[in-house]
Design a protein around this motif. Structure first.
Motif, PDB file in Angstrom:
ATOM      1  N   THR A  60      59.291  -1.421   4.845  1.00 24.71           N
ATOM      2  CA  THR A  60      58.179  -2.217   4.312  1.00 24.71           C
ATOM      3  C   THR A  60      57.478  -3.032   5.392  1.00 24.71           C
ATOM      4  OG1 THR A  60      59.780  -3.952   3.736  1.00 24.71           O
ATOM      5  CG2 THR A  60      59.171  -2.385   2.009  1.00 24.71           C
ATOM      6  N   ALA A  61      58.136  -3.255   6.531  1.00 30.34           N
ATOM      7  CA  ALA A  61      57.514  -4.038   7.604  1.00 30.34           C
ATOM      8  C   ALA A  61      56.455  -3.246   8.362  1.00 30.34           C
ATOM      9  CB  ALA A  61      58.591  -4.535   8.573  1.00 30.34           C
ATOM     10  N   HIS A  62      56.484  -1.913   8.261  1.00 25.74           N
ATOM     11  CA  HIS A  62      55.519  -1.113   9.009  1.00 25.74           C
ATOM     12  C   HIS A  62      54.168  -1.129   8.289  1.00 25.74           C
ATOM     13  CE1 HIS A  62      53.668   2.224  11.159  1.00 25.74           C
ATOM     14  NE2 HIS A  62      54.625   2.093  12.057  1.00 25.74           N
TER      15      HIS A  62
ATOM     16  N   GLU B  34      52.592   0.620  -2.490  1.00 23.28           N
ATOM     17  CA  GLU B  34      52.608   1.286  -3.789  1.00 23.28           C
ATOM     18  C   GLU B  34      52.162   2.732  -3.611  1.00 23.28           C
ATOM     19  OE1 GLU B  34      53.432   1.902  -7.577  1.00 23.28           O
ATOM     20  OE2 GLU B  34      53.733  -0.031  -6.577  1.00 23.28           O
ATOM     21  N   PRO B  35      53.021   3.717  -3.838  1.00 25.50           N
ATOM     22  CA  PRO B  35      54.415   3.612  -4.265  1.00 25.50           C
ATOM     23  C   PRO B  35      55.273   2.946  -3.183  1.00 25.50           C
ATOM     24  CG  PRO B  35      53.571   5.853  -4.535  1.00 25.50           C
ATOM     25  CD  PRO B  35      52.591   5.115  -3.694  1.00 25.50           C
ATOM     26  N   SER B  36      56.217   2.169  -3.606  1.00 25.84           N
ATOM     27  CA  SER B  36      57.039   1.418  -2.660  1.00 25.84           C
ATOM     28  C   SER B  36      58.145   2.285  -2.088  1.00 25.84           C
ATOM     29  CB  SER B  36      57.645   0.200  -3.362  1.00 25.84           C
ATOM     30  OG  SER B  36      58.437   0.604  -4.462  1.00 25.84           O
ATOM     31  N   PRO B  37      58.636   1.949  -0.883  1.00 22.22           N
ATOM     32  CA  PRO B  37      59.756   2.705  -0.300  1.00 22.22           C
ATOM     33  C   PRO B  37      60.996   2.611  -1.181  1.00 22.22           C
ATOM     34  CG  PRO B  37      58.694   1.319   1.340  1.00 22.22           C
ATOM     35  CD  PRO B  37      58.133   0.906   0.025  1.00 22.22           C
TER      36      PRO B  37
ATOM     37  N   MET C 117      54.309  11.341  11.919  1.00 18.72           N
ATOM     38  CA  MET C 117      55.178  11.246  13.094  1.00 18.72           C
ATOM     39  C   MET C 117      55.220   9.822  13.632  1.00 18.72           C
ATOM     40  SD  MET C 117      56.450  14.192  13.337  1.00 18.72           S
ATOM     41  CE  MET C 117      57.295  13.982  14.893  1.00 18.72           C
ATOM     42  N   VAL C 118      54.099   9.109  13.551  1.00 16.86           N
ATOM     43  CA  VAL C 118      54.060   7.720  14.020  1.00 16.86           C
ATOM     44  C   VAL C 118      55.003   6.859  13.185  1.00 16.86           C
ATOM     45  CG1 VAL C 118      52.581   5.697  14.315  1.00 16.86           C
ATOM     46  CG2 VAL C 118      51.701   7.975  14.866  1.00 16.86           C
ATOM     47  N   VAL C 119      54.940   7.027  11.856  1.00 17.56           N
ATOM     48  CA  VAL C 119      55.794   6.243  10.973  1.00 17.56           C
ATOM     49  C   VAL C 119      57.261   6.615  11.172  1.00 17.56           C
ATOM     50  CG1 VAL C 119      56.371   5.813   8.555  1.00 17.56           C
ATOM     51  CG2 VAL C 119      53.979   5.878   9.275  1.00 17.56           C
ATOM     52  N   ARG C 120      57.547   7.904  11.281  1.00 20.76           N
ATOM     53  CA  ARG C 120      58.944   8.320  11.481  1.00 20.76           C
ATOM     54  C   ARG C 120      59.514   7.722  12.763  1.00 20.76           C
ATOM     55  NH1 ARG C 120      62.726  12.342  10.366  1.00 20.76           N
ATOM     56  NH2 ARG C 120      61.504  13.070   8.599  1.00 20.76           N
TER      57      ARG C 120
END
Length: 319
Positions: free
Chosen positions: A238-240, A246-249, A276-279
Motif C-alpha cells: 500500500t505504500a507504493h 481500490e481494489p486494495s492489496p 515490472m516497476v511495481v514488482r
C-alpha cells in the motif's frame, strides 16, 4: 433534417444529379416508344439501344456513389469516435475498388444480355478465372479476410498489450492487410499472419480496461509470525504510489512448503506498463522490511546422516 446522422444528406447530394439525368432518360425512352415519330427501324433500334446503355451506366454510377458515400461515412464515424483508422486507410479503399469492379462487370453483363449476346461463356470464364486466382492467392486472401475480421471484431487494437499463444508478450504495433505486427518487451517486432491471429488464443491485457493485477509469491521460515508477515506485506504494497487503493492489496497464506511458509500478495495496477516497476519495488521493500523484523526468507537445505559400515573405517566429510 430529422435523422440522427448526415448519411442520408450525403446520399441525396451525390445521387441528385445522376437521378435527374435518369428521370429525363426514362422520359425520353417512353417518348420514343409511345410517340409515332415515323423513324426508320434501324435508327429506332440504335436510339433504343443507346438509351438503354446510358441508363445502365447512370444506374451503375448511382449504386457506386451510394456505396462509396456509405463507406466514407463509416470511416469518418470511426475517426470521430477515436477508433482505429486502419479501416479507413487500407480496407475501405480496397472495398471501394472491389465494389467498382463488381458494378462494372455487372453492368457489362446486363448490357451484353440485352443485345442478345450469350453471356454464359463469359460468366463461366469469369468463374474459372476467379477460382484460379483464389487458389493461387489462397494464403494472401485468407490473411486479408482475417485482417478485415480483426478490424471489425476488434479483439485487440493498436497499442494494446497482448499475450500470444507462444507465450510472447508485446504491444500491437500495426494491423495490416496481410499481417499483424507486435513489438515484444525486448523491442523486437514479431510479424504474425492475420489468419494465425484469428485462429489462435490471444490474451488482451489492455481490454476491456488497462487495470491489471500483479501476483508476488514469497516464502518465510517455519516459526515466523503469520499475522506479522501479512501485515508487513500489506504495508509495503500500500505504500507504493502505483498500487491502487481500490481494489486494495490482499495477502493469502497459500501452503506449507517443503522448507517455507508460502504467501501470495495480489496488488492492482492502473497500467500493464507498470507491472515490472511495481514488482521490483515491492520485492525490494519486502526484503528490507523482513530483515528489519527478523523474519527469515529460507532457501532449500538438505541434511545428510552418514553411518560407518560395520568392520570398515568411515570418514565423514562435511560439504
Amino acid at each position: 433534417r430529422r435523422t440522427a446522422t448526415d448519411l442520408d444528406d450525403r446520399i441525396l447530394a451525390v445521387v441528385k444529379t445522376p437521378a435527374y439525368y435518369l428521370i429525363n432518360l426514362v422520359g425520353l425512352y417512353v417518348a420514343v416508344h409511345r410517340l409515332n415519330l415515323g423513324l426508320h427501324e434501324r435508327f429506332f433500334t440504335i436510339v433504343d439501344g443507346t438509351i438503354y446503355v446510358v441508363g445502365v451506366f447512370i444506374a451503375a454510377k448511382i449504386t457506386y456513389e451510394v456505396i462509396n458515400v456509405a463507406l466514407e461515412w463509416y470511416s469518418g464515424r470511426r475517426i470521430t469516435r477515436g477508433e482505429d483508422q486502419k479501416i479507413g486507410q487500407e480496407f475501405i479503399p480496397l472495398a471501394e475498388k472491389l465494389v467498382k469492379l463488381f458494378i462494372i462487370l455487372s453492368g457489362a453483363i446486363v448490357v451484353l444480355s440485352h443485345f442478345g449476346y450469350n453471356i454464359s461463356s463469359l460468366v463461366a470464364a469469369l468463374g474459372v478465372t476467379s477460382l484460379a486466382i483464389g487458389m493461387a492467392a489462397k494464403e494472401t486472401l485468407s490473411n486479408m479476410i482475417s485482417g478485415f475480421i480483426i478490424m471489425v471484431d476488434r479483439p485487440f487494437r493498436i497499442g494494446d498489450r497482448v499475450e500470444l499463444a507462444s507465450g510472447k508478450v508485446g504491444d500491437v504495433l500495426d494491423i495490416g492487410l496481410r499481417s499483424t505486427k507486435v513489438k515484444d518487451i525486448d523491442n523486437n517486432v514479431i510479424v504474425i499472419p492475420n489468419a494465425e491471429m484469428v485462429n489462435a488464443y490471444v490474451t488482451n491485457q489492455s481490454f476491456p480496461e488497462s487495470l491489471v493485477s500483479e501476483k508476488i509469491r514469497i516464502g518465510v521460515a517455519y516459526g515466523s509470525d503469520i499475522e506479522k508477515v501479512k501485515a508487513i506485506m500489506l504495508e509495503v504494497a500500500t505504500a507504493h504510489p502505483l498500487v491502487l487503493k481500490e481494489p486494495s492489496p490482499v495477502v493469502f497464506f497459500q501452503e506449507f512448503g517443503d522448507f517455507s511458509l508460502n504467501f501470495l500478495l495480489v496488488v492492482w495496477i492502473g497500467s500493464f506498463r507498470d507491472r515490472m516497476v511495481v514488482r521490483d519495488a515491492v520485492n525490494t521493500g519486502l526484503y528490507h522490511r523482513f530483515a528489519q523484523a527478523g523474519i527469515e526468507i529460507p532457501f532449500p537445505t538438505r541434511t545428510l546422516y552418514m553411518q560407518p559400515i560395520q568392520g570398515q573405517i568411515s570418514t565423514n566429510h562435511a560439504t
